[in-house]
Design a protein around this motif. Structure first.
Motif, short mmCIF file in Angstrom:
data_model
loop_
_atom_site.label_atom_id
_atom_site.label_comp_id
_atom_site.label_asym_id
_atom_site.label_seq_id
_atom_site.Cartn_x
_atom_site.Cartn_y
_atom_site.Cartn_z
N LEU A 26 -23.36 2.60 0.25
CA LEU A 26 -23.95 1.67 1.19
C LEU A 26 -23.39 0.29 0.91
N ILE A 27 -23.00 -0.40 1.97
CA ILE A 27 -22.58 -1.80 1.85
C ILE A 27 -23.55 -2.61 2.71
N ILE A 28 -24.11 -3.64 2.12
CA ILE A 28 -24.96 -4.57 2.86
C ILE A 28 -24.17 -5.86 3.05
N LEU A 29 -24.06 -6.28 4.30
CA LEU A 29 -23.30 -7.48 4.64
C LEU A 29 -24.29 -8.54 5.14
N PRO A 30 -24.74 -9.43 4.25
CA PRO A 30 -25.71 -10.46 4.65
C PRO A 30 -25.17 -11.37 5.74
N GLU A 31 -26.06 -11.78 6.65
CA GLU A 31 -25.72 -12.73 7.71
C GLU A 31 -24.47 -12.31 8.48
N THR A 32 -24.36 -11.03 8.78
CA THR A 32 -23.17 -10.50 9.44
C THR A 32 -23.58 -9.70 10.67
N ASP A 33 -22.92 -9.98 11.80
CA ASP A 33 -23.27 -9.23 13.01
C ASP A 33 -22.54 -7.89 13.05
N ILE A 34 -22.91 -7.08 14.02
CA ILE A 34 -22.40 -5.71 14.11
C ILE A 34 -20.90 -5.67 14.41
N HIS A 35 -20.37 -6.66 15.12
CA HIS A 35 -18.95 -6.67 15.46
C HIS A 35 -18.08 -6.87 14.22
N ILE A 36 -18.46 -7.81 13.38
CA ILE A 36 -17.72 -8.01 12.12
C ILE A 36 -17.89 -6.80 11.22
N THR A 37 -19.09 -6.25 11.19
CA THR A 37 -19.36 -5.06 10.37
C THR A 37 -18.47 -3.90 10.79
N LYS A 38 -18.33 -3.72 12.10
CA LYS A 38 -17.47 -2.63 12.59
C LYS A 38 -16.03 -2.85 12.16
N SER A 39 -15.55 -4.09 12.21
CA SER A 39 -14.16 -4.34 11.81
C SER A 39 -13.97 -4.11 10.30
N VAL A 40 -14.96 -4.47 9.50
CA VAL A 40 -14.89 -4.21 8.05
C VAL A 40 -14.87 -2.70 7.80
N ALA A 41 -15.75 -1.98 8.47
CA ALA A 41 -15.84 -0.53 8.30
C ALA A 41 -14.52 0.14 8.71
N GLU A 42 -13.98 -0.27 9.84
CA GLU A 42 -12.72 0.32 10.31
C GLU A 42 -11.57 0.02 9.34
N ARG A 43 -11.56 -1.18 8.80
CA ARG A 43 -10.51 -1.54 7.84
C ARG A 43 -10.59 -0.66 6.60
N ILE A 44 -11.80 -0.48 6.06
CA ILE A 44 -11.98 0.38 4.89
C ILE A 44 -11.59 1.82 5.22
N ARG A 45 -12.02 2.29 6.39
CA ARG A 45 -11.71 3.67 6.79
C ARG A 45 -10.21 3.89 6.88
N LYS A 46 -9.50 2.97 7.53
CA LYS A 46 -8.06 3.13 7.72
C LYS A 46 -7.30 3.03 6.40
N ILE A 47 -7.65 2.08 5.57
CA ILE A 47 -6.97 1.94 4.28
C ILE A 47 -7.19 3.18 3.42
N THR A 48 -8.41 3.70 3.44
CA THR A 48 -8.72 4.92 2.69
C THR A 48 -7.87 6.08 3.19
N GLU A 49 -7.77 6.21 4.49
CA GLU A 49 -7.02 7.32 5.11
C GLU A 49 -5.53 7.27 4.77
N TYR A 50 -4.98 6.08 4.61
CA TYR A 50 -3.54 5.95 4.41
C TYR A 50 -3.11 5.64 2.98
N THR A 51 -4.04 5.72 2.04
CA THR A 51 -3.72 5.43 0.64
C THR A 51 -3.90 6.70 -0.19
N LEU A 52 -2.92 7.02 -1.02
CA LEU A 52 -3.05 8.19 -1.88
C LEU A 52 -4.17 7.96 -2.89
N SER A 53 -5.04 8.92 -3.01
CA SER A 53 -6.12 8.86 -4.00
C SER A 53 -5.63 9.49 -5.30
N PRO A 54 -6.40 9.41 -6.36
CA PRO A 54 -5.99 10.04 -7.62
C PRO A 54 -5.81 11.56 -7.52
N SER A 55 -6.31 12.18 -6.46
CA SER A 55 -6.10 13.63 -6.28
C SER A 55 -4.68 13.91 -5.80
#
Length: 166
Positions: A91-120
């Motif tokens: 869970l990430i809590i983003l104080p004083e943050t609206d849903i639009h910025i939250t969506k962009s943060v979530a999408e950025r994390i999702r995309k970076i995770t998808e395109y970065t090799l993990s330790p597996s």
């Protein structure tokens, strides 16, 4: 006296942190929520994490959890609060943050995770539910419930996506 005060402060700090990821734990979450008036949340977990543990072992699974927590720390602000609330659920809590910025943060994390090799040796993907308080709920509990439903919907729709709670 300072020595004992430092020991007490360190012990209290450690009791609020997950030792594997360095994220806050549920105990601290309950304390923190009473202090916030307006915030958004990102609830997410690793897709098919059981397969990582089964294929590569629990030690590799732990390394993947550490890898993801480091990635999330790099992609969030100092004011954002990151929690490990279950095995591979975060869970990430983003104080004083609206849903639009939250969506962009979530999408950025999702995309970076998808395109970065993990330790597996392979990329991992995450499914995410997002929401905003007070717009999507009257209490943190209601918000978490709606966001959990959004996360479940992300899983149902094929995983590796962000769904906004309604």
């Amino acid at each position: 006296m300072d020595f004992y005060q430092n020991k007490l402060t360190n012990a209290e700090s450690e009791s609020n942190l997950d030792p594997l990821t360095g994220f806050y734990n549920r105990r601290f979450l309950e304390k923190k929520m009473s202090e916030l008036d307006r915030y958004s949340i990102i609830l997410f977990d690793i897709d098919h994490f059981k397969a990582v543990n089964d294929q590569f072992g629990h030690q590799a699974g732990d390394e993947v959890l550490k890898f993801l927590s480091e990635l999330v720390k790099r992609e969030t602000r100092a004011s954002d609060l990151c929690f490990r609330i279950g095995g591979e659920e975060f869970l990430i809590i983003l104080p004083e943050t609206d849903i639009h910025i939250t969506k962009s943060v979530a999408e950025r994390i999702r995309k970076i995770t998808e395109y970065t090799l993990s330790p597996s040796g392979k990329p991992i993907t995450v499914s995410m539910g997002i929401s905003s308080f007070p717009a999507a709920g009257d209490s943190f509990s209601e918000l978490m419930n709606k966001t959990d439903q959004a996360l479940y919907k992300a899983k149902q729709e094929g995983r590796n996506r962000v769904v906004t709670a309604v």
